[in-house]
Design a protein around this motif. Structure first.
Motif, PDB file in Angstrom:
ATOM      1  N   TYR A 491       0.839  -1.199   0.000  1.00  0.00           N
ATOM      2  CA  TYR A 491       0.000   0.000   0.000  1.00  0.00           C
ATOM      3  C   TYR A 491       0.873   1.246   0.000  1.00  0.00           C
ATOM      4  O   TYR A 491       2.008   1.232   0.491  1.00  0.00           O
ATOM      5  N   ASN A 493       0.327   5.795   0.208  1.00  0.00           N
ATOM      6  CA  ASN A 493      -0.516   6.987   0.186  1.00  0.00           C
ATOM      7  C   ASN A 493      -0.446   7.679  -1.167  1.00  0.00           C
ATOM      8  O   ASN A 493       0.571   7.607  -1.852  1.00  0.00           O
ATOM      9  N   PRO A 494      -1.510   8.377  -1.578  1.00  0.00           N
ATOM     10  CA  PRO A 494      -1.410   9.221  -2.772  1.00  0.00           C
ATOM     11  C   PRO A 494      -0.319  10.277  -2.580  1.00  0.00           C
ATOM     12  O   PRO A 494      -0.084  10.739  -1.466  1.00  0.00           O
ATOM     13  N   LEU A 505      -9.911  10.280  -0.573  1.00  0.00           N
ATOM     14  CA  LEU A 505      -8.930   9.362  -1.144  1.00  0.00           C
ATOM     15  C   LEU A 505      -8.589   8.251  -0.157  1.00  0.00           C
ATOM     16  O   LEU A 505      -8.762   8.392   1.056  1.00  0.00           O
ATOM     17  N   GLN A 508      -3.364   3.596  -2.260  1.00  0.00           N
ATOM     18  CA  GLN A 508      -3.140   2.901  -3.519  1.00  0.00           C
ATOM     19  C   GLN A 508      -2.610   1.501  -3.192  1.00  0.00           C
ATOM     20  O   GLN A 508      -1.967   1.303  -2.172  1.00  0.00           O
ATOM     21  N   ASP A 537      -6.700   0.972  -7.191  1.00  0.00           N
ATOM     22  CA  ASP A 537      -6.943   2.179  -6.395  1.00  0.00           C
ATOM     23  C   ASP A 537      -5.892   3.260  -6.635  1.00  0.00           C
ATOM     24  O   ASP A 537      -5.568   4.037  -5.723  1.00  0.00           O
ATOM     25  N   ILE A 539      -4.534   6.807  -8.068  1.00  0.00           N
ATOM     26  CA  ILE A 539      -5.263   8.069  -8.085  1.00  0.00           C
ATOM     27  C   ILE A 539      -5.463   8.571  -9.513  1.00  0.00           C
ATOM     28  O   ILE A 539      -4.640   8.342 -10.399  1.00  0.00           O
ATOM     29  N   SER A 559      -9.923  11.060  -7.287  1.00  0.00           N
ATOM     30  CA  SER A 559     -10.476   9.748  -6.950  1.00  0.00           C
ATOM     31  C   SER A 559      -9.384   8.694  -6.927  1.00  0.00           C
ATOM     32  O   SER A 559      -8.242   8.945  -7.321  1.00  0.00           O
ATOM     33  N   ASN A 560      -9.770   7.492  -6.459  1.00  0.00           N
ATOM     34  CA  ASN A 560      -8.893   6.313  -6.469  1.00  0.00           C
ATOM     35  C   ASN A 560      -9.380   5.286  -7.486  1.00  0.00           C
ATOM     36  O   ASN A 560      -9.304   4.080  -7.266  1.00  0.00           O
TER      37      ASN A 560
END
Length: 748
Positions: A491, A493-494, A505, A508, A537, A539, A559-560
């Motif tokens: 995973y 973060n954006p 959000l 990802q 997911d 962005i 968005s994701n």
């Protein structure tokens, strides 16, 4: 005659006695997993009697001993067995089944997706500091040298590691376990930043192109784990001089060799080289930089280590290009950048436990000013100012279960505080990512091992959590041949630079599947790897254009809904002076099939940073009689796609579409370097000098990295390297240390 007869009779009785005493035969078979084992030493304990098993595991010997004895069975790769036997007058037949001796040296290690160069695996080390310094075209930079390994894409217009279809921000770099948030220097659009860390600071590295350990996170594609040196061998003073930089430093080793400290400083300026070479980039302010660092290391009485490293860098540059917009002659951009990084780590054993803890602080400031020029009059200045403060803390506790098994766990805190100011956009981004992890190494035998881990994270900005399992398995199926499989969920973060307004959000996500076959023997290594990565997911963004210059466009996440995949095959072969005397070479090939629908892509597309085919070759030849090392490297990459994507508004909804697209020409670069050691062979020399001549892209290939487009799409300009061919000449001198033998052993 009587006396002679008595003597003969006495001799007959003696021989009969001896023959009866030595005719006890002990035989049998030694097996492991129903197969006979050869070269097992079978010995009657505390005697000289015994034998060695044959190819089928059989043994046989005779003894004159009597009574109860211990029969021992020993072999370096199996646990020793002792068996009690009673020697009487009959033949003894013994069958024994051995158990494998678990050894940290012989045990197979999970290696899918990773290449390791460290003291622990020196026999198969890849990209040690010596490797990096002597790789032509790498310029002594770790990140540049990694471009010659499988899985890393050659992307010249931007800094970072582009791994297997991932962006540069999807790979992370760590120092002694702590995240480095500003590994690369600041730069202007279209010119890649450089490594800010001295390669000689690190004694080894683990480069993972996927499926990496649960101890690390927030990297969708891959990770580079750097391990700093402990104590220097002795005190020394170092100087470097060239037409583009001056540097000096020292390392002081304590009298008891339990501590050391050192510092270095350097200054670089490119203006002289601008007068010698025909640069593609019109630098109105030549790139210049000032760098300094300080370190200390303390060894505890029980063998632990405190390490500190701190650095400060500043750099400036300015460039002018022909404007793509009507009404303007030129577009100008100027940079002032500042960076500082501090890393403190502690490593100590407490009985059966190993404790590692580290903390780091990073500060990064980038001040970019954009303007236009018409009839020699500059106007329309805009400013993009970013400030970032980053704090990382990590603690790991490990306990060995046996020689090849262990369990470890810990937690990590990663705090980011960023400010951005650009035109109408002003933001203050804060996030604390809290992580906990546990991982175990399970050695079932010398031929089978597994790594199982799980990592959990929480983001204060997203107000969300995740759980990411990781799993890897390795099996040795023949001598020198191993296979590995790795799976992991990751995973991230954006990116904060895309968060310029309210948006709901989440994380990802990517999944990695990696299969590897490897053959390793002394001096040779062959690796074949197949991988599949699934991205979810990701962005999605749309474009905001505050001004007319393309560099002033910014992307905003909304968005994701993005997704993608990357799959491919990779081959690596290295022959280190085994086939050809004093010649070390390696060859890599990567095939990559990747598509993404993310950022402002209107549909699923091949990413603009991903080449379908990449081939690299590195060759190093050391000539002792000339005291010289000659190095070559070559890279070929299939032309990458490029896109001109813009945003329109349809019923108050932003819509992205492709206005222009195409494919770049294939990338080619042949690099050459020479290292000359004039005092090589002078034993005990207290000054050691290396002269370096390096020529990048010696054939002058006109490579293109991409295209910029005008706001209306009617005009474009190529993104090219600052210079097609670059020549570097320099000298590096060390006082107070004799590196002769190191140079000979490592073929500098």
């Amino acid at each position: 005659m009587k006396t002679l007869g008595q003597k003969i009779l006495l001799l007959i009785f003696f021989l009969a006695f001896m023959m009866g005493y030595t005719q006890i035969k002990i035989s049998g078979k030694v097996i492991f997993k129903n197969k006979g084992i050869n070269e097992v030493n079978v010995t009657l304990k505390n005697t000289y009697d015994g034998a060695t098993t044959d190819a089928q595991g059989n043994f046989s010997f005779e003894t004159a001993e009597k009574g109860t004895h211990i029969l021992t069975f020993t072999h370096p790769k199996y646990e020793e067995v002792e068996k009690s036997i009673n020697i009487d007058s009959q033949e003894i037949i013994v069958s024994v089944q051995l158990k494998e001796q678990i050894s940290e040296i012989d045990a197979v290690v999970v290696s899918a997706g990773s290449i390791e160069a460290s003291d622990r695996k020196r026999a198969t080390a890849l990209l040690t500091p010596i490797d990096i310094y002597t790789t032509a075209g790498a310029d002594g930079q770790i990140s540049s040298a990694l471009n010659y390994l499988p899985g890393v894409q050659k992307v010249g217009e931007s800094e970072g590691l582009f791994i297997r279809g991932g962006t540069a921000t999807e790979s992370k770099i760590f120092m002694d376990g702590s995240l480095i948030n500003n590994y690369f220097s600041n730069s202007i659009p279209g010119i890649a930043g450089r490594d800010q860390f001295n390669t000689s600071l690190f004694k080894g590295n683990i480069f993972s192109s996927g499926g990496y350990s649960a101890l690390y996170g927030q990297a969708l594609s891959g990770a580079l784990m750097l391990e700093s040196v402990d104590l220097p061998d002795q005190s020394s003073y170092n100087f470097g001089v060239s037409p583009i930089f001056l540097s000096a430093g020292f390392q002081k080793l304590g009298n008891n060799k339990n501590y050391s400290y050192g510092a270095s400083a350097g200054y670089s300026l490119l203006s002289l080289m601008q007068k010698v070479f025909n640069f593609n980039t019109n630098f109105i302010s030549a790139p210049q930089g000032l760098n300094s660092d300080f370190n200390f290391r303390i060894k505890t009485k029980s063998g632990g280590f405190f390490k500190y490293y701190g650095m400060y860098n500043s750099n400036t540059m300015g460039a002018k290009t022909e404007s793509l917009e009507s009404g303007y002659d030129f577009a100008l951009v100027r940079l002032k950048g500042q960076n500082t990084y501090h890393n403190l780590s502690f490593r100590q054993k407490f009985g059966k436990y190993l404790f590692n803890a580290g903390t780091s602080y990073a500060y990064n400031r980038s001040d970019l000013k954009f303007s236009t020029e018409t009839d020699n009059v500059e106007s329309g200045q805009t400013r993009l100012l970013t400030d970032g403060n980053y704090i990382n803390f990590k603690a790991v506790l490990e306990r060995r279960i046996n020689k090849i098994s262990a369990v470890r766990g810990g937690f990590e805190l990663n705090n980011a505080d960023e400010k951005l100011s650009f035109e109408a956009v002003n933001k203050h981004y804060k996030d604390l990512i809290s992580s906990a992890f546990i991982e175990t190494d399970l050695g079932f035998s010398n031929a089978l091992s597994a790594k199982i881990g799980i990592r959990a994270e929480n983001s204060s900005f997203l107000d969300k959590s995740n759980i990411a399992p990781r799993f890897a398995l390795a099996y040795r199926f023949a001598k020198d041949w191993t296979t590995s499989f790795a799976y992991g969920l990751f995973y991230q973060n954006p990116e904060s630079r895309y968060i310029n307004g309210p948006a709901h959000l989440g994380f990802q996500k990517s999944q990695h599947y990696i299969f590897q076959i490897q053959r390793s023997s002394e001096g040779r290594s062959l690796r074949f790897e197949a991988f599949y990565k699934k991205y979810d997911d990701l962005i999605k963004t749309f474009t905001i254009t505050p001004g007319k210059e393309q560099n002033q466009q910014i992307l905003t996440a909304f968005s994701n809904d993005g997704y993608g995949y990357a799959k491919g095959l990779e081959l690596f072969w290295r022959d280190n002076k085994k086939t050809f005397e004093n010649i070390d070479y390696w060859i890599t090939y990567s095939f990559l099939d990747s598509k993404r629908d993310f950022l402002n892509y209107p549909v699923s597309l091949k990413p603009g940073f991903a080449a379908e085919h990449t081939l690299s070759a590195v060759l190093k030849r050391f000539i002792p009689e000339w005291k010289m090392g000659v190095n070559l490297s070559y890279t070929y990459a299939k032309g990458r796609p490029y896109y001109d994507i813009v945003t329109t508004v349809d019923n108050a909804t932003p819509v992205n579409y492709i206005r222009n697209e195409g494919r770049l020409k294939d990338y080619n670069a042949l690099n050459f370097s020479i290292n000359y050691l004039p005092n090589l062979g002078k034993k005990g020399a207290k000054a050691f000098t290396v002269f370096v001549l390096s020529i990048s892209n010696i054939l002058g290939s006109k490579n293109v990295y991409g295209y910029n487009f005008s706001v209306d799409g009617s005009r474009s300009s190529a993104v090219v390297p600052p210079v097609n061919t670059f020549v570097f000449v320099g000298a590096f001198i060390s006082f107070g240390v004799d590196k002769t033998q190191d140079a000979i052993n490592n073929n500098l």
